[in-house]
Design an enzyme around this catalytic site. Structure first.
Site, short mmCIF file in Angstrom:
data_model
loop_
_atom_site.label_atom_id
_atom_site.label_comp_id
_atom_site.label_asym_id
_atom_site.label_seq_id
_atom_site.Cartn_x
_atom_site.Cartn_y
_atom_site.Cartn_z
N ASP A 194 33.00 -46.02 82.74
CA ASP A 194 31.62 -45.82 82.31
C ASP A 194 30.85 -47.14 82.27
O ASP A 194 29.64 -47.17 82.50
CB ASP A 194 31.60 -45.16 80.93
CG ASP A 194 32.04 -43.71 80.98
OD1 ASP A 194 32.13 -43.15 82.09
OD2 ASP A 194 32.31 -43.13 79.91
N GLY A 195 31.56 -48.24 81.98
CA GLY A 195 30.91 -49.55 81.95
C GLY A 195 30.33 -49.94 83.29
O GLY A 195 29.28 -50.59 83.36
N ASN A 273 22.94 -45.93 77.34
CA ASN A 273 23.71 -45.44 76.20
C ASN A 273 22.93 -45.53 74.90
O ASN A 273 22.52 -44.52 74.36
CB ASN A 273 25.04 -46.19 76.08
CG ASN A 273 26.19 -45.45 76.75
OD1 ASN A 273 26.00 -44.39 77.32
ND2 ASN A 273 27.37 -46.03 76.68
N ASP A 303 24.74 -50.85 57.35
CA ASP A 303 25.13 -51.80 58.38
C ASP A 303 24.17 -51.82 59.55
O ASP A 303 24.14 -52.78 60.32
CB ASP A 303 26.54 -51.49 58.88
CG ASP A 303 27.62 -52.01 57.94
OD1 ASP A 303 27.25 -52.68 56.96
OD2 ASP A 303 28.80 -51.74 58.18
#
Length: 430
Positions: A194-195, A273, A303
């Site tokens: 996917d990268g 993404n 966070d």
């Protein structure tokens, strides 16, 4: 739908070129005509699923006979020339009832109007198996399919080190040539995970040619094709028609406190993404004010926050407690990261909104924004991040269709709802 989404010779799918003549004929008064011009100037999304039904010549007579219901019409609108709401689909109206219009197609199909001439192969670096496959694929595409082949400069160097016969492989000299790459490339092939698909999408700041992703990574939510059958797969894709998934991207703009208005921004980012706003190395909670089309949503104390596409719903957003969403569902996922609140649940916002994340002046520390896991930007007090749906989706080829590929990916990649089947022998209702 298939005819609208047919790939052009240059390989770019540009939503701004999509026309909706039916909607134009329905907008009859002057204010709506002005809104229509704005919509067509900015373009409409290619995930359009509504259409407007025009009544026949006797419709006025039929409606006049009805005395118990008032006649009316609902349509999407644009809030000004600089607005981000570009959709102008019409909700179906018939005899005073509001109904959702039928979908024109269950799946999106891409049909070549002319034969592809040029392909771009992008590979995962530092992988011997990928290098071997790339060599085989380049030879087959050139010798058997007579196609022009582009690769990255790094890959061309590797190919020439293997054999000087690969001197026919083309590449680019500098980054300035990448901006015009979509004008020459008909098809993109990715070899990796996917990268690698994310990397391919990031190379195209506007229209993106169709992408055929081969799985050579660890997880493959966007890579349905298997490398051992690459000849059969590419034969089918080059012949067409093929089913595709239009993966929406987010257009992200950083607005500094010193900016005169929200349109005075830094260079925008396109993410496939997600964009993440977090506290970075600070030990303090993030303090983020969130707005949706100028309406206050909430203040994030935790966070951080994830704004994700539906394609990214199986990535960081999922790990933070967000829902998995079919990639062709148009929407923006609003997922908090470790919020200091028991009631802060994730949201899914409609695709036409603009989300504004601001760092207030009373924040104890700055925030950091990252775009698809890279290009980190510091957000100081008074700075803001604007996110809206980009007009250029990423079309990825499907092995079967978008729904089948999505369900198979969450079953195979995440073992979704995998458990032993209940035994048939045991207590039963009588």
């Amino acid at each position: 739908m298939a005819e609208r989404l047919s790939a052009e010779k240059k390989g770019g799918i540009d939503c701004g070129r999509v026309k909706n003549s039916d909607s134009q004929s329905m907008l009859q008064n002057e204010s709506n005509e002005h809104s229509e011009k704005i919509c067509m100037k900015n373009g409409i999304w290619s995930h359009e699923v509504l259409y407007d039904r025009e009544s026949d010549s006797n419709s006025n007579t039929d409606l006049n006979k009805m005395t118990n219901k008032a006649s009316f019409k609902l349509s999407w609108w644009c809030n000004g020339e600089n607005g981000d709401q570009h959709k102008h689909d019409i909700v179906s109206f018939e005899k005073g009832d509001i109904t959702t219009a039928e979908r024109s197609s269950k799946q999106i199909s891409l049909k070549w109007e002319s034969d592809p001439q040029t392909v771009l192969i992008l590979t995962k670096p530092n992988s011997v198996s990928v290098q071997i496959l790339c060599i085989q694929m380049v030879r087959w595409l050139k010798e058997k399919k007579k196609l022009n082949v582009y690769v990255e400069p790094r890959v061309r160097t590797e190919l020439l080190a293997e054999s000087s016969n690969f001197n026919y492989v083309q590449t680019w000299k500098d980054d300035s040539e990448i901006t015009h790459l979509h004008m020459n490339i008909d098809l993109v092939i990715t070899l990796g995970g996917d990268g690698t698909v994310l990397w391919a999408a990031s190379m195209f700041k506007g229209p993106v040619p169709p992408i055929v992703p081969f799985s050579l990574g660890s997880l493959g939510f966007m890579t349905p094709f298997h490398s051992e059958h690459f000849k059969e797969c590419l034969d089918s894709v080059l012949r067409g028609p093929i089913s595709i998934t239009l993966r929406h991207r987010l257009l992200c703009r950083v607005v500094r406190d010193a900016a005169k208005n929200e349109y005075e921004t830094e260079e925008p980012f396109l993410v496939l993404n997600e964009v993440t706003i977090d506290r970075g190395i600070s030990s303090y909670l993030t303090n983020l004010e969130c707005y949706c089309d100028n309406s206050f949503v909430t203040c994030v104390q935790g966070d951080g926050l994830i704004l994700s596409t539906t394609s990214g719903s199986t990535a960081y957003s999922l790990a933070a407690g967000g829902s998995m969403v079919h990639p062709q569902v148009p929407g923006i996922l609003f997922t908090p990261i470790c919020p200091h609140s028991l009631s802060f649940r994730p949201l899914i916002l409609p695709e036409h909104v603009t989300v504004r994340i601001a760092v207030p002046f009373n924040s104890r520390s700055p925030a950091w924004a990252s775009f698809d896991g890279k290009d980190r930007k510091l957000l100081a007090a008074g700075d803001a991040l604007l996110c809206s749906m980009a007009p250029w989706p990423v079309p990825t080829a499907c092995q079967v269709d978008s729904t089948n590929d999505f369900l198979r990916s969450i079953h195979d990649g995440l073992h979704w709802n995998l458990r032993k089947t209940q035994s048939f022998d045991g207590p039963r209702e009588i």
